[in-house]
Design an enzyme around this catalytic site. Structure first.
Site, PDB file in Angstrom:
ATOM      1  N   GLU A 454       4.936 -39.343  69.196  1.00  0.00           N
ATOM      2  CA  GLU A 454       3.749 -39.926  69.815  1.00  0.00           C
ATOM      3  C   GLU A 454       2.736 -40.337  68.751  1.00  0.00           C
ATOM      4  O   GLU A 454       2.124 -41.414  68.833  1.00  0.00           O
ATOM      5  CB  GLU A 454       3.123 -38.920  70.787  1.00  0.00           C
ATOM      6  CG  GLU A 454       1.868 -39.444  71.458  1.00  0.00           C
ATOM      7  CD  GLU A 454       1.166 -38.396  72.303  1.00  0.00           C
ATOM      8  OE1 GLU A 454      -0.079 -38.438  72.370  1.00  0.00           O
ATOM      9  OE2 GLU A 454       1.860 -37.543  72.893  1.00  0.00           O
ATOM     10  N   SER A 550       9.278 -29.456  71.278  1.00  0.00           N
ATOM     11  CA  SER A 550       8.341 -29.827  72.337  1.00  0.00           C
ATOM     12  C   SER A 550       6.949 -29.341  71.962  1.00  0.00           C
ATOM     13  O   SER A 550       6.667 -28.140  72.001  1.00  0.00           O
ATOM     14  CB  SER A 550       8.775 -29.215  73.674  1.00  0.00           C
ATOM     15  OG  SER A 550       7.745 -29.317  74.637  1.00  0.00           O
ATOM     16  N   SER A 594       8.130 -30.544  79.555  1.00  0.00           N
ATOM     17  CA  SER A 594       9.432 -31.207  79.488  1.00  0.00           C
ATOM     18  C   SER A 594      10.588 -30.280  79.844  1.00  0.00           C
ATOM     19  O   SER A 594      11.749 -30.669  79.731  1.00  0.00           O
ATOM     20  CB  SER A 594       9.652 -31.783  78.082  1.00  0.00           C
ATOM     21  OG  SER A 594       9.449 -30.796  77.092  1.00  0.00           O
TER      22      SER A 594
END
Length: 662
Positions: A454, A550, A594
């Site tokens: 990201e 994550s 997630s």
């Protein structure tokens, strides 16, 4: 025992109760509690039964350091051998010894020392020592050599051992002795035959359930994944699945029939013991010595048996840790947890793409940061690649939920790829802000972690005009052309308090700095962090389900630890170390945005297999935020999604607070 010819038979020696001896017995020095058939003169390493009658024995019993004799039902007092498999139950007393209990909450070393391990980092005192008594573990084995191997495997020194004899009838009678030991946990260990493809001699099978020959389930072993995880961490090959108990050696067509039922191993005692011990937590651990493809032959009978017994000598510490974790506990489920709307959308994008375009559909990077999700989609035809040069020209490619830089879009155009964009709308919001702020001449300071996809995508919106800031310590070294024209943005999956510390440092250095119109940290991240904080107020241990890559899952662990609670990130139930649960009566569970909800359900079920479990929820709100599928799929005629509508450039105002809508 194995349903093939026994590599460790007892000959004509009567089957008997076996017990640990005190630490002065010969086997104790060999690496664990001695395994001694009670009152059995034919057994190796038999101590004098006078030890229990020596002067001062009464005081020793009162102190909990001497063997305690539990009479069999209907037996007379006195001395004599106990045969639980060869006919009527013995005429005297079966000595079931409980000797020198180790320190509460301490794993017993392979040497049998019983030394308490130091607390783990972040582990509260309550997780190391508990006021509750140590669980009484009873271990059943079929034959003498199996008992000897188990006794030298590192089991706790106060383990009660029962040798059942070979076969379901003898094991059923031995179950009475097991019950009279008043166990808190029962495990049966020994050698057995493998049924399922892929299981090889030397592998270990931990029963998920134990079945009788007619298919009746004698016991469900919900905690099997936890025990299997500890065994795997020793480097052992472990399978979890049903074990079936039969009355005689299974060979040829009978093995084929049993395998067709779904059982993965076969033995002759487990179901009888399991059925006889009631609701006590039960485990069956079997070392495979033969399979349909690799049956035991006369030439390798001894060799294969010896190898199996050597493997058995490694199972004691995990079984002891399993028993130490047994007990009543409360499980607190954080709410919200697991999948968020952006993750659900991204997964559905790949599923719909496969339906419309058929496999293969290529996905750049992991669609979301969870190995279970990626593996499931890969099995259905998705092909995950690191970069676009791995994708054939004119193919269909999905961009992950974490977003990409404009340069990646340009590369896709140049290679004539059909792109479906699964970027989370909240990540796209940050990209839009980066474009807007840099276009008006601001220097954008992006708070985030280097290397995260990201972050890479956001930095790529305006190379050279956006600078990454990872911590307050980096603020002083920032080189900004105009301190009056500075804006900050955030990675959406940061810990809120971590981000606030950086913002405070930026505001101190750049008083004119401005932030986004609404919070960049997404509603799902904020909600899950608030929920895990609520759970951490009551829990002694917090388990966060999620993958190591994550970011939002890692942040949940950090948030719990900042609140002073032991917390661990686990990919699945098999990653939970049983030692973490020793003495812990309240466990909190959350999951990253997630992580599939099913993983939380599996973890909760496994914990319930360790004893009576009260499951309750601690909620900070209910999420109803939802997003449409990308236009590429809508144009292709995909069925309307169950989620609501495309977000505007700036997200709904609910995302500025907790993001939860009731």
């Amino acid at each position: 025992m194995s349903t093939s010819a026994s590599p460790a038979g007892d000959g004509n020696t009567p089957d008997a109760v076996v017990t640990p001896a005190d630490r002065t017995a010969p086997a104790a020095a060999a690496g664990g509690p001695a395994v001694i058939p009670a009152q059995d003169p034919a057994s190796p390493s038999v101590p004098s039964s006078a030890a229990a009658r020596r002067p001062g024995a009464s005081a020793a019993v009162a102190a909990g350091t001497a063997p305690v004799a539990l009479p069999l039902a209907g037996s007379a007092s006195g001395c004599g051998s106990v045969g639980v498999g060869g006919g009527a139950v013995g005429v005297a007393t079966a000595s079931v010894a409980v000797v020198g209990p180790a320190a509460v909450g301490s794993p017993v070393a392979a040497s049998g020392g019983g030394v308490q391990a130091p607390p783990r980092p972040f582990e509260p005192a309550a997780a190391v020592a508990s006021s509750r008594r140590r669980a009484r573990l009873v271990v059943a084995t079929a034959l003498r050599f199996e008992a000897m191997a188990a006794g030298r495997s590192g089991l706790p020194s106060d383990t009660v051992m029962v040798r059942t004899g070979m076969g379901p009838d003898k094991a059923a009678r031995a179950a009475r002795v097991v019950r009279q030991a008043r166990p808190d946990a029962v495990a049966i260990v020994g050698l057995s035959g493998g049924l399922a493809p892929g299981i090889k001699p030397g592998d270990i099978v931990v029963a998920s359930e134990v079945r009788a020959a007619d298919g009746t389930v004698a016991a469900r072993c919900a905690s099997a994944p936890l025990l299997a995880g500890d065994l795997r961490r020793l480097g052992l090959t472990v399978h979890v699945g049903p074990i079936v108990t039969v009355a005689k050696v299974a060979t040829g067509d009978e093995r084929t029939r049993l395998a067709a039922t779904g059982a993965i191993a076969v033995d002759m005692e487990s179901a009888s013991i399991a059925a006889g011990v009631g609701d006590v937590p039960f485990a069956a651990v079997r070392v495979i010595v033969d399979t349909a493809d690799e049956p035991l032959g006369r030439l390798d009978l001894v060799r294969r048996g010896v190898l199996g017994l050597r493997t058995m000598r490694r199972v004691g510490l995990p079984i002891g840790a399993w028993a130490a974790a047994v007990g009543r506990r409360t499980v607190l489920l954080a709410e919200p947890r697991a999948f968020c709307a952006g993750v659900e959308r991204a997964i559905e994008v790949v599923e719909r793409a496969l339906e419309i375009h058929s496999a293969p559909v290529y996905v750049r990077k992991q669609i979301v940061h969870n190995s279970h999700v990626v593996a499931d989609l890969a099995a259905r035809g998705a092909v995950f690649v690191e970069e676009l040069d791995e994708v054939p020209a004119d193919a269909t490619v999905v961009f992950s939920a974490h977003g990409v830089a404009p340069a990646v879009w340009n590369q896709a155009d140049g290679r004539k790829l059909s792109v479906i964009d699964a970027t989370c709308p909240l990540v796209e919001k940050v990209h839009a802000e980066a474009r807007r702020f840099t276009s008006r001449g601001d220097t954008v300071l992006l708070i985030g972690h280097s290397g995260h996809e990201e972050v890479d995508g956001t930095l790529g919106e305006a190379p050279g005009r956006i600078q990454l800031v990872q911590s307050p310590d980096e603020v002083d070294s920032l080189d900004v052309p105009d301190s009056e024209r500075v804006t900050y943005l955030m990675q959406t999956t940061l810990a809120m308090d971590e981000a606030d510390e950086v913002v405070d440092a930026l505001k101190e250095r750049f008083p004119a700095i401005v932030g986004p119109g609404s919070a960049d940290i997404c509603y799902a991240t904020s909600n899950r962090q608030n929920a895990v904080r609520k759970v951490a107020q009551e829990a002694q241990l917090v388990l966060v389900v999620g993958s190591a890559n994550s970011a939002n899952s890692v942040r949940l662990v950090e948030v719990s630890r900042r609140d002073g609670v032991a917390s661990h990130l686990v990919e699945n139930v098999g990653d939970v170390e049983l030692a973490w649960l020793d003495g812990v009566e309240t466990v909190g569970i959350s999951a990253g945005a997630s992580a599939p909800p099913s993983l939380v359900e599996e973890l909760t079920a496994a914990l319930s297999g360790l004893g009576a479990t009260d499951v309750t929820t601690r909620s900070v709100g209910t999420e109803t935020v939802a997003f449409h599928l990308p236009k590429e799929l809508r144009r292709a005629g995909a069925t309307a999604s169950s989620v609501s509508s495309d977000p505007p450039a700036d997200p709904p105002s609910a995302q500025a607070g907790t993001g939860a809508r009731s």
